[in-house]
Design an enzyme around this catalytic site. Structure first.
Site, PDB file in Angstrom:
ATOM      1  N   SER A 155       0.797  -1.229   0.000  1.00 28.72           N
ATOM      2  CA  SER A 155       0.000   0.000   0.000  1.00 28.72           C
ATOM      3  C   SER A 155       0.832   1.283   0.000  1.00 28.72           C
ATOM      4  O   SER A 155       0.334   2.330  -0.381  1.00 28.72           O
ATOM      5  CB  SER A 155      -0.939   0.005   1.199  1.00 28.72           C
ATOM      6  N   HIS A 169      -5.707  -4.094  -1.326  1.00 28.72           N
ATOM      7  CA  HIS A 169      -5.542  -3.010  -2.301  1.00 28.72           C
ATOM      8  C   HIS A 169      -5.632  -3.530  -3.734  1.00 28.72           C
ATOM      9  O   HIS A 169      -5.000  -2.980  -4.640  1.00 28.72           O
ATOM     10  CB  HIS A 169      -4.221  -2.271  -2.059  1.00 28.72           C
ATOM     11  N   LYS A 195     -12.561  -1.182   1.741  1.00 26.96           N
ATOM     12  CA  LYS A 195     -11.912  -0.298   0.764  1.00 26.96           C
ATOM     13  C   LYS A 195     -12.780  -0.258  -0.513  1.00 26.96           C
ATOM     14  O   LYS A 195     -13.766   0.459  -0.536  1.00 26.96           O
ATOM     15  CB  LYS A 195     -10.483  -0.774   0.508  1.00 26.96           C
TER      16      LYS A 195
HETATM   17  N1  PLP Z   1      -4.136  -5.495   4.931  1.00 25.17           N
HETATM   18  C1  PLP Z   1      -3.755  -4.420   4.227  1.00 25.17           C
HETATM   19  C2  PLP Z   1      -2.721  -4.582   3.142  1.00 25.17           C
HETATM   20  C3  PLP Z   1      -4.307  -3.157   4.494  1.00 25.17           C
HETATM   21  O1  PLP Z   1      -3.920  -2.080   3.797  1.00 25.17           O
HETATM   22  C4  PLP Z   1      -5.276  -3.038   5.516  1.00 25.17           C
HETATM   23  C5  PLP Z   1      -5.872  -1.726   5.869  1.00 25.17           C
HETATM   24  O2  PLP Z   1      -5.263  -0.704   5.900  1.00 25.17           O
HETATM   25  C6  PLP Z   1      -5.641  -4.188   6.225  1.00 25.17           C
HETATM   26  C7  PLP Z   1      -5.066  -5.393   5.917  1.00 25.17           C
HETATM   27  C8  PLP Z   1      -6.679  -4.116   7.300  1.00 25.17           C
HETATM   28  O3  PLP Z   1      -7.951  -4.027   6.705  1.00 25.17           O
HETATM   29  P1  PLP Z   1      -9.232  -3.621   7.561  1.00 25.17           P
HETATM   30  O4  PLP Z   1      -9.344  -2.134   7.494  1.00 25.17           O
HETATM   31  O5  PLP Z   1     -10.376  -4.347   6.931  1.00 25.17           O
HETATM   32  O6  PLP Z   1      -8.969  -4.104   8.950  1.00 25.17           O
END
Ligand code: PLP
Length: 419
Positions: A206, A234, A265
């Site tokens: 990200s 993402h 997202k």
């Molecule tokens: N994994 C990644 C790569 C993320 O960018 C995020 C959120 O920022 C998460 C997991 C966590 O997702 P959630 O907001 O559903 O807890």
């Protein structure tokens, strides 16, 4: 006699109370020192307050008029899509505000089962289990799948929730250099004597918008008898011809065994996460995964909205394609103007600036042009690699993109980033 007894206990109580106050005062001072250190290090994360719904155009407390939002993970613009919102309202009316229960007691409704089936279908995997977040899905997976006889091989830049999930499991841990297949191969050789081996990577990272080399990873995994896990937060909904994700984009849907992703997202943006993969794994997660067993079911409005988002994507890839075209419009115009944009053809478009103060000053100046972006600096990204992370959404119009590019050109010239 009763009054006497109360008075007799009084000094002891006050002594205890004063020790309690002293402990609280000591904790307060420890916390205040910690906060001061964060401020002094320049890594304080402020929060701007938004006074409208999420979208390409928002109202921000303290700024006048419409502000263009270029920092949401609202990749497909579904967070405020009328059908997604209406589906949430309908589910709220029909199924209530929440379940007051975890799934296995009295927290499973037909809409939860239906969403799980649709997500399994979307990802072309056998089964799916919902969580309150993808953070929870990552926290709950590894401990259930892997024991002390197993090995987990993880990219060094994987998301914090993967790192935490791996910490909770008792498998042997190997951390390979970011997207480095040679290093992964070395680690796979070291892990050869383990019972199960699992290679773990973000599909898209990200901070840089770079895409994991999944074909090479799958080749190595097959060579050394390992499984592959990807976190698709993402990517789900917009990467690949039908928006199925990084595995579709790179042609390895049938070679990646386990996928975790988020509903928070591209898929409506409310909340929730999930794991898709082999049926026995999903069944075992329902029995043993701690964030699933010991946390409330997803609320019906969230399930309703996410279900509609998935239905829209199962029906058509039009929204995903419009986002891809806008991403290229932004990346091309910015590169032509002289900026360095990191990553591949992904809607995460990091405008590389290097200096932390420059990134934060430029982000503030962009707000004066009506564009909301955020500067990222150490420790979120490596030292000397500060940037403004722009995120493109299908909800942006071509004019929005052009306005954002113009604002970058003007602030970039002011700060000597471009000529
Ligand atoms: N994994 C990644 C790569 C993320 O960018 C995020 C959120 O920022 C998460 C997991 C966590 O997702 P959630 O907001 O559903 O807890």
């Amino acid at each position: 006699r009763r009054i006497n007894t109360i008075w007799a206990a009084f000094p002891a109580r006050t002594a205890k109370a004063s020790r309690g106050y002293a402990a609280a005062a000591q904790a307060r001072s420890v916390l205040e020192n910690e906060l001061a250190a964060i401020r002094a290090a320049g890594t304080w994360k402020g929060e701007r307050v938004i006074k409208s719904k999420q979208g390409a155009h928002i109202h921000v407390d303290g700024s006048r008029g419409d502000i263009l939002n270029f920092c949401a993970n609202n990749y497909l613009g579904l967070s405020s899509h009328p059908e997604v919102v209406q589906a949430g309202v309908d589910a709220l009316k029909m199924y209530g505000a929440g379940l007051s229960s975890v799934r296995f007691i009295c927290g499973t409704q037909d809409i939860h089962k239906d969403l799980e089936q649709k997500l399994a279908k979307f990802h072309e995997r056998e089964d799916c289990i919902l969580y309150a977040s993808c953070f929870d899905a990552n926290a709950g997976l590894f401990e259930v799948l892997l024991g002390p006889d197993d090995a987990v091989l993880s990219d060094e830049l994987n998301h914090a929730s993967i790192i935490d999930g791996i910490r909770l499991c008792r498998a042997k841990r190997f951390r390979y250099k970011h997207m480095d297949l040679n290093d992964l191969e070395d680690k796979l050789k070291e892990a050869e004597s383990s019972r199960l081996r699992l290679v773990v990577t973000d599909g898209v990272f990200s901070m840089d918008g770079d895409i994991a080399p999944l074909q090479g990873i799958c080749d190595l995994a097959e060579k050394y008898g390992a499984m592959v896990f990807i976190d698709e937060c993402h990517a789900t909904g917009f990467l690949g011809a039908r928006g199925r994700g990084t595995d579709e984009l790179l042609g390895v849907m049938d070679r990646v065994q386990i996928v975790n992703s988020t509903l928070g997202k591209a898929l409506g943006g409310a909340a929730g996460g999930y794991t898709v993969g082999p049926k026995p794994l999903i069944e075992l997660l329902r029995q043993r995964s701690r964030p699933y067993l010991f946390s409330n079911s997803l609320p019906p409005p969230v399930v309703g909205s996410a279900t509609r988002a998935v239905e829209l994507l199962l029906a058509s890839n039009e929204i995903a394609q419009s986002m891809a075209a806008k991403t290229m419009r932004f990346r091309n115009a910015m590169t032509q103007a002289g900026f360095t944009i990191s990553g591949a053809a992904h809607p995460i478009c990091p405008v590389m600036l290097g200096d932390a103060q420059l990134a934060s000053l430029m982000a503030d100046d962009m707000l004066n042009f009506g564009v909301y972006v955020i500067g990222f600096s150490y420790p979120v990204v490596p030292k000397g690699k500060a940037r403004i992370r722009v995120q493109i959404s299908a909800a942006h119009t071509d004019q929005d993109i052009d306005h954002c590019v113009d604002a970058f050109i003007q602030t970039g010239r002011k700060h000597g980033v471009i000529s």
